[in-house]
Write a protein that holds these residues in place. Structure first.
Motif, PDB file in Angstrom:
ATOM      1  N   UNK A   1     -57.242 -58.838  49.666  1.00 55.37           N
ATOM      2  CA  UNK A   1     -57.841 -60.029  49.043  1.00 55.37           C
ATOM      3  C   UNK A   1     -58.568 -60.944  50.035  1.00 55.37           C
ATOM      4  N   UNK A   2     -58.058 -61.075  51.243  1.00 54.90           N
ATOM      5  CA  UNK A   2     -58.734 -61.919  52.236  1.00 54.90           C
ATOM      6  C   UNK A   2     -60.108 -61.354  52.579  1.00 54.90           C
ATOM      7  N   UNK A   3     -60.206 -60.044  52.634  1.00 54.50           N
ATOM      8  CA  UNK A   3     -61.486 -59.390  52.933  1.00 54.50           C
ATOM      9  C   UNK A   3     -62.465 -59.604  51.775  1.00 54.50           C
ATOM     10  N   UNK A   4     -62.022 -59.295  50.584  1.00 51.93           N
ATOM     11  CA  UNK A   4     -62.884 -59.434  49.399  1.00 51.93           C
ATOM     12  C   UNK A   4     -63.320 -60.886  49.214  1.00 51.93           C
ATOM     13  N   UNK A   5     -62.373 -61.804  49.219  1.00 52.61           N
ATOM     14  CA  UNK A   5     -62.685 -63.218  48.971  1.00 52.61           C
ATOM     15  C   UNK A   5     -63.622 -63.787  50.027  1.00 52.61           C
ATOM     16  N   UNK A   6     -63.407 -63.424  51.289  1.00 50.21           N
ATOM     17  CA  UNK A   6     -64.265 -63.943  52.349  1.00 50.21           C
ATOM     18  C   UNK A   6     -65.702 -63.487  52.231  1.00 50.21           C
TER      19      UNK A   6
END
Length: 128
Positions: free
Chosen positions: A72-77
């Motif tokens: 999620x951190x990768x996608x959201x960023x």
């Protein structure tokens, strides 16, 4: 080990505050659980190539790569990062002797593109 290196430059209209936000988001992505080693900083290669910054993330194996791609951190960023980049070039390499390693890595990337079509659109809007 699978290593993904991104070289990039910001759009001219990207403010210093936005640049700092992008770099902070990239550092967050480079430090998620699946990443064995990551770094973000200035590109000190040939200035004529036009890249100002670089990102690197190394992953232990294909399972770690898959977790990384969908973290999620990768996608959201990326929703903030990608629209602010003027150029982006990727280099991927591995020490895995399996002759099918490149095909397996590409399949994981293709699956991500299929799962997130808006992400694919943003990614492909950035010139290499």
């Amino acid at each position: 080990m699978i290593t993904n290196v991104l070289r990039f430059t910001f759009k001219d209209e990207t403010t210093e505050e936005e640049r700092a936000e992008v770099l902070a988001l990239m550092r967050r992505t480079a430090s998620v659980e699946s990443v064995a080693f990551g770094t973000v900083g200035r590109d000190i290669g040939d200035p004529a190539e036009g890249f100002t910054h670089a990102y690197s993330a190394s992953l232990q194996d294909l399972d770690a790569l898959e977790r990384y791609l969908h973290d999620p951190a990768h996608i959201e960023g990326d929703w903030t990062i990608l629209p602010r980049l003027a150029r982006l070039a990727a280099v991927r390499f591995t020490d895995d002797p399996d002759p099918d390693a490149a095909t397996r890595v590409a399949a994981l990337h293709t699956a991500k593109l299929a799962k997130y079509p808006e992400w694919e659109r943003l990614l492909h809007a950035i010139p290499a």
